[in-house]
Write a protein that holds these residues in place. Structure first.
Motif, PDB file in Angstrom:
ATOM      1  N   TRP A  27      41.163  29.838  42.208  1.00 31.90           N
ATOM      2  CA  TRP A  27      40.017  28.849  42.486  1.00 31.90           C
ATOM      3  C   TRP A  27      39.445  28.187  41.369  1.00 31.90           C
ATOM      4  O   TRP A  27      38.895  29.023  40.300  1.00 31.90           O
ATOM      5  CB  TRP A  27      38.990  29.475  43.306  1.00 31.90           C
ATOM      6  N   SER A  54      36.406  37.592  41.228  1.00 33.83           N
ATOM      7  CA  SER A  54      35.254  37.418  41.355  1.00 33.83           C
ATOM      8  C   SER A  54      34.365  37.003  40.144  1.00 33.83           C
ATOM      9  O   SER A  54      34.995  37.198  39.211  1.00 33.83           O
ATOM     10  CB  SER A  54      34.468  38.766  41.803  1.00 33.83           C
ATOM     11  N   PHE A  98      31.122  34.453  43.478  1.00 35.25           N
ATOM     12  CA  PHE A  98      32.105  34.183  44.440  1.00 35.25           C
ATOM     13  C   PHE A  98      33.232  35.199  44.432  1.00 35.25           C
ATOM     14  O   PHE A  98      33.307  35.824  43.347  1.00 35.25           O
ATOM     15  CB  PHE A  98      32.787  32.718  43.695  1.00 35.25           C
ATOM     16  N   GLU A  99      33.842  35.245  45.330  1.00 35.51           N
ATOM     17  CA  GLU A  99      34.865  36.191  45.683  1.00 35.51           C
ATOM     18  C   GLU A  99      36.101  35.716  46.301  1.00 35.51           C
ATOM     19  O   GLU A  99      35.843  35.003  47.346  1.00 35.51           O
ATOM     20  CB  GLU A  99      34.365  37.377  46.570  1.00 35.51           C
ATOM     21  N   ALA A 100      37.310  36.192  46.140  1.00 38.04           N
ATOM     22  CA  ALA A 100      38.585  35.852  46.975  1.00 38.04           C
ATOM     23  C   ALA A 100      39.423  37.004  46.851  1.00 38.04           C
ATOM     24  O   ALA A 100      39.730  37.370  45.730  1.00 38.04           O
ATOM     25  CB  ALA A 100      39.023  34.547  46.417  1.00 38.04           C
ATOM     26  N   LEU A 109      37.928  31.804  49.755  1.00 42.97           N
ATOM     27  CA  LEU A 109      36.624  31.721  48.901  1.00 42.97           C
ATOM     28  C   LEU A 109      35.476  32.138  49.742  1.00 42.97           C
ATOM     29  O   LEU A 109      35.137  31.484  50.740  1.00 42.97           O
ATOM     30  CB  LEU A 109      36.475  30.343  47.979  1.00 42.97           C
ATOM     31  N   LYS A 164      31.138  33.306  49.391  1.00 42.46           N
ATOM     32  CA  LYS A 164      29.857  33.597  48.458  1.00 42.46           C
ATOM     33  C   LYS A 164      28.706  33.707  49.673  1.00 42.46           C
ATOM     34  O   LYS A 164      28.521  33.173  50.664  1.00 42.46           O
ATOM     35  CB  LYS A 164      29.342  32.574  47.436  1.00 42.46           C
ATOM     36  N   TYR A 193      35.810  22.324  45.213  1.00 42.10           N
ATOM     37  CA  TYR A 193      36.423  23.421  44.877  1.00 42.10           C
ATOM     38  C   TYR A 193      37.976  23.322  45.393  1.00 42.10           C
ATOM     39  O   TYR A 193      38.347  22.724  46.402  1.00 42.10           O
ATOM     40  CB  TYR A 193      35.927  24.797  45.945  1.00 42.10           C
ATOM     41  N   CYS A 241      41.745  25.182  45.336  1.00 38.77           N
ATOM     42  CA  CYS A 241      42.582  26.305  45.407  1.00 38.77           C
ATOM     43  C   CYS A 241      43.763  26.017  44.913  1.00 38.77           C
ATOM     44  O   CYS A 241      44.482  24.944  44.970  1.00 38.77           O
ATOM     45  CB  CYS A 241      42.791  26.748  46.953  1.00 38.77           C
TER      46      CYS A 241
END
Lengths: 115, 111
Positions: free
Chosen positions: B35, B58, B62-64, B75, B77, B88, B90
């Motif tokens: 990301w 992370s 933010f995390e994915a 994605l 948050k 944003y 990807c």
């Protein structure tokens, strides 16, 4: 900070002139990529180069556009006989190229305006 | 060919709301997934990455998670801030070091 350096940040040209955009990759990076971004749109891949070689130019228009990455010096994206539709932000990215699946690091772009 | 599809924007949220931006991919082999975030007038910055299935990337809240079974890398948050307003992207990276980007999702966070 030895990030990807692009210049100029802003470039204004009249229709029919030539535009030259420069990109110096991060130190140690041998792969360079050029993208075009139209206002409010995503990135469009143009060309992928290694030193002295074009690896993939499938996204670059066949006419008026050319790119090079010489053994010494920055990568150059050249647009001849510019037209209004060439107005966009042009981004350069680089990657090490020595290990696969590495992220690309981007410059801040050159905003090209055609009068 | 390899490609990335992400949810269309724009996305508008209030501060402290939960964020999800969907991303799915099509690829041969096992790409790395990323990301990127683009603030106004700037280039793309790497936000987070994952290199293999079930990896979680992370950064900055933010995390994915790389989901091979659903070919997704959404994605998330938990609580967005006004300063998260940006576009944003990807992306996936292939073995030949080429990358493919999604179309981008514009996020606006209102106070």
């Amino acid at each position: 900070n030895a990030g990807v350096m692009q210049n100029p940040r802003h470039l204004v040209r009249r229709r029919g002139q030539e535009a030259r955009l420069r990109c110096s990759p991060m130190k140690g990076h041998s792969h360079v990529y050029w993208y075009r971004q139209l206002p409010e749109e995503g990135l469009k891949f143009m060309v992928y180069l290694q030193k002295e070689n074009i690896i993939d130019e499938s996204g670059m228009p066949k006419e008026r556009f050319s790119a090079e990455f010489p053994k010494e010096g920055p990568s150059i994206l050249r647009i001849q006989q510019v037209v209004r539709g060439d107005s966009a932000a042009y981004f350069c990215a680089s990657s090490p190229g020595t290990v696969s699946n590495q992220p690309q690091h981007f410059g801040d772009g050159t905003r090209l305006s055609i009068l | 060919g390899d490609s990335v599809t992400q949810m269309e924007g724009p996305v508008t949220l209030s501060e402290e709301a939960f964020l999800t931006i969907n991303c799915t991919y099509t690829a041969t082999g096992y790409p790395s997934l990323f990301w990127y975030v683009q603030y106004p007038g700037e280039g793309l910055q790497l936000l987070l990455k994952a290199t293999k299935a079930d990896d979680k990337g992370s950064n900055k809240g933010f995390e994915a998670t790389y989901r091979k079974e659903t070919t997704s890398f959404h994605l998330e948050k938990g609580s967005v801030q006004v300063s998260d307003s940006a576009v944003y992207f990807c992306a996936l990276s292939r073995l030949d070091n080429d990358m493919r980007f999604g179309a981008g999702t514009r996020l606006t966070v209102k106070p």
